[in-house]
Motif scaffolding. Structure first.
Motif, short mmCIF file in Angstrom:
data_model
loop_
_atom_site.label_atom_id
_atom_site.label_comp_id
_atom_site.label_asym_id
_atom_site.label_seq_id
_atom_site.Cartn_x
_atom_site.Cartn_y
_atom_site.Cartn_z
N UNK A 267 0.99 -0.97 -0.24
CA UNK A 267 -0.03 -0.61 0.50
C UNK A 267 0.85 1.40 0.01
N UNK A 268 1.80 1.36 0.83
CA UNK A 268 3.11 2.59 0.82
C UNK A 268 3.69 2.98 -0.42
N UNK A 269 3.98 1.56 -1.23
CA UNK A 269 4.73 1.59 -2.54
C UNK A 269 3.35 2.08 -3.50
N UNK B 101 4.33 10.13 7.11
CA UNK B 101 4.38 8.08 6.97
C UNK B 101 3.23 6.73 8.02
N UNK B 102 3.40 6.31 7.67
CA UNK B 102 3.16 5.52 8.96
C UNK B 102 4.27 5.00 9.78
N UNK C 39 14.29 2.47 -4.74
CA UNK C 39 14.06 3.17 -5.86
C UNK C 39 13.12 4.68 -5.26
N UNK C 40 12.10 4.30 -4.31
CA UNK C 40 11.34 5.28 -4.09
C UNK C 40 12.00 5.99 -2.98
N UNK C 41 12.55 5.62 -2.43
CA UNK C 41 13.22 5.90 -1.19
C UNK C 41 11.71 5.41 0.71
N UNK C 42 11.12 4.80 0.00
CA UNK C 42 10.04 4.91 1.12
C UNK C 42 9.92 4.17 2.43
#
Length: 453
Positions: free
Chosen positions: A57-59, A84-85, A443-446
Motif C-alpha cells: 500500500x505504501x509503495x 508516513x506510517x 528506488x522510491x525511498x519509502x
C-alpha cells in the motif's frame, strides 16, 4: 484520506490505528529525537503477510514507512516521519527453539530476554546482550547490529544471524540463509540487512545461532583514580586476553547510579572496571589473576574478586542501570563512539576535555574491552543555552572519534541523530556506494527515509 481508508480496510480490525493519542506514542524512540514527525497511521502488524500488505500500500502511494520494534533505540532510527506510517512489529512475538540445530527461529517483536529464557530451557544461550536486553526486541537488535556487555568475547548480533525473512520496498518477501552454520552460496545478503536500520527492508523473521550455556563467571571489580588509568588497564589486559565482560563506569555514572538505586558503589572512585571470566577451571583463575595484575600496574586503588555468580551479577546490574540512572538527571544526547582498543585512553580523555570545554556533564560508560564508549550528554530541558552546549559537545565527540580512526556508532546505529557525521567517517566514495545500494533496493525511498542517509 481515501487512500488511508483503503489501508484500514485491507487489514483486520485494530491493526491500523489513527487516533492522535496512539500516534503520539509512536513518534519517538528512547532518544526522544526532537526532529520526529507525526505519522498518519500506525500499523501494528500481526504476521508477515500484514507487513507485506502495508508495504505494498505504501509503495503504491509513495508513503514513507518507518519500521519499529520496541522503541528502545538510542539514535532516532525509529523516529516517525510526517505523513508516513509507523509499521510496528511489536505483536510478532513467536519464538521456536530447534535444539538439534541449536537455533532460535524468532519473530522481530520478541524481546532479547525472551529469546534467552526460551533458549535456556534447552541448555542453550543467545549471547548478544544490550544493556536494555529486557526491553529491546530482536528486530531492533538486527536493525542496528546490537552488541552488549559480553561482546568483547562473544561478538555482536551479526555473528549470530544465520537467516532472515525480509519484506522489500515493493512488498516482496524474500528468505535469506537458513539453519545452516556454513553457507556461502551467493552474495552475503543476510549480512547486508543486519545493521541496515530498516532502510533496505523489514525483517519479519530471524534465525539466530545459539551456543551452549557458558560456565559460571568469576567477577573482578577494580576502582581507579581516573578513567584514563582504568582504560590503560583495559589495554594491558586486551593484549593477551578476551574476558567474557570488561565494562567501565566513570565517576559521574557511578554517582548517578547510586542516586538512582543505591548499590554501595564507591562514589569517590574516578572509574570502576567490572571484568568477568567464564573460562573453564584453572584457566578462569589464571585469567582473573592476569586482569588483577594489570589493574594493579595501572594504579587501581581497590580490587575485589568474587566467584559467587549472584554477587557478581549485582555489579553487572549496576552497570546496566547506567542509562535510566543518568536519564533521571535531565534530557540526554546519547553517543556510542568507538575506537581501536589501544586508543581507548585517548578517546576517553577527549570526551573529558570536551565536557570541560563546553561546560556540560557527560557521564560515560563503556564496553571497554572492545573500545566502544557511551558518553551520555546531560542538559537542562527548556534551557536553550544548555541544549546548545550539549549539541556542540555531541558533534565534537563524533569528530574526536573520527580523528582517532574510530567510529561514530559501535552498536546503536546512525539513525537520524548521527547521520550528519557519517560522510566524515566513511568518505565520499563509500557514501556514493551506499546510496547506490539503497537506491537499488528502495528506488522510491519509502523505507525509513531520513535515517542513516
Amino acid at each position: 484520506m481515501e487512500a488511508l481508508t483503503e489501508l484500514v480496510e485491507s487489514l483486520p480490525d485494530g491493526v491500523v490505528v489513527t487516533d492522535p493519542a496512539t500516534l503520539e506514542n509512536y513518534r519517538y524512540d528512547w532518544s526522544r529525537d526532537t526532529g520526529a514527525g507525526t505519522p498518519v497511521a500506525v500499523v501494528r502488524a500481526e504476521d508477515a503477510g500484514q507487513v507485506q500488505t502495508a508495504v505494498r500500500w505504501a509503495a503504491s502511494y509513495g508513503v514513507p514507512v518507518v519500521p519499529r520494534g520496541a522503541g528502545s533505540g538510542l539514535s532516532g532510527g525509529a523516529s516517525a516521519v510526517d505523513g508516513g506510517i509507523v509499521l510496528s512489529l511489536e505483536r510478532m512475538r513467536a519464538i521456536e527453539i530447534d535444539a538439534d540445530c541449536q537455533v532460535a527461529v524468532v519473530e522481530p517483536g520478541a524481546f532479547n530476554a525472551e529469546v534467552k529464557v526460551a533458549s535456556r530451557e534447552h541448555g542453550l544461550w543467545y549471547p548478544p546482550d544490550p544493556s536494555s536486553y529486557e526491553i529491546c526486541s530482536i528486530g531492533g537488535n538486527v536493525a542496528t547490529n546490537a552488541g552488549g556487555l559480553c561482546c568483547v568475547k562473544y561478538g555482536v548480533t551479526t555473528d549470530y544471524v544465520l537467516g532472515l525473512d525480509v519484506v522489500l520496498a515493493d512488498g516482496t518477501l524474500v528468505t535469506l540463509g537458513g539453519k545452516r552454520i556454513k553457507d556461502v552460496a551467493g552474495l552475503s545478503l543476510v549480512k547486508l540487512f543486519v545493521g541496515s536500520e530498516g532502510t533496505l527492508g523489514i525483517v519479519t523473521r530471524a534465525i539466530l545461532r545459539l551456543v551452549p550455556m557458558p560456565l559460571p563467571a568469576a567477577t573482578l571489580v577494580a576502582s581507579f583514580a581516573s578513567v584514563v588509568a582504568a582504560a590503560e588497564a583495559v589495554v594491558a589486559v586486551r593484549r593477551t586476553l578476551r574476558p567474557s565482560m570488561m565494562e567501565l563506569m566513570d565517576r559521574a555514572t557511578i554517582n548517578a547510579v547510586e542516586d538512582f538505586a543505591p548499590r554501595g558503589l564507591d562514589r569517590s572512585a574516578g572509574a570502576l572496571l567490572v571484568v568477568q571470566s567464564d573460562a573453564p577451571g584453572d584457566a578462569r583463575t589464571a585469567e582473573i589473576a592476569t586482569v588483577e595484575a594489570a589493574c594493579e600496574a595501572a594504579g587501581a586503588t581497590e580490587i575485589v574478586v568474587t566467584d559467587d555468580p549472584e554477587e557478581g551479577e549485582l555489579f553487572v546490574a549496576a552497570r546496566r542501570a547506567a542509562f535510566p540512572a543518568v536519564e533521571a538527571r535531565g534530557a540526554l544526547l546519547l553517543e556510542d563512539v568507538g575506537a581501536a582498543v589501544p586508543l581507548l585512553p585517548d578517546l576517553l580523555a577527549a570526551v573529558a576535555e570536551i565536557a570541560e570545554r563546553h561546560d556540560v556533564e557527560i557521564p560515560t560508560v563503556a564496553h571497554a574491552g572492545d573500545g566502544n564508549t557511551h558518553p551520555i550528554i546531560v542538559y537542562t530541558p527548556g534551557d536553550a543555552d544548555s541544549e546548545r552546549r550539549a549539541r556542540a559537545a555531541f558533534d565534537d565527540i563524533l569528530q574526536a572519534a573520527i580523528r582517532l580512526g574510530g567510529t561514530i556508532t559501535g552498536e546503536h546505529g546512525v539513525g537520524r541523530t548521527k547521520k550528519a557525521a557519517l560522510p566524515d567517517q566513511l568518505g565520499a566514495d563509500v557514501m556514493v556506494l551506499t546510496r547506490k545500494i539503497k537506491d537499488a533496493l528502495d528506488p522510491d525511498g519509502i523505507l525509513n527515509p531520513g535515517a542513516v542517509l
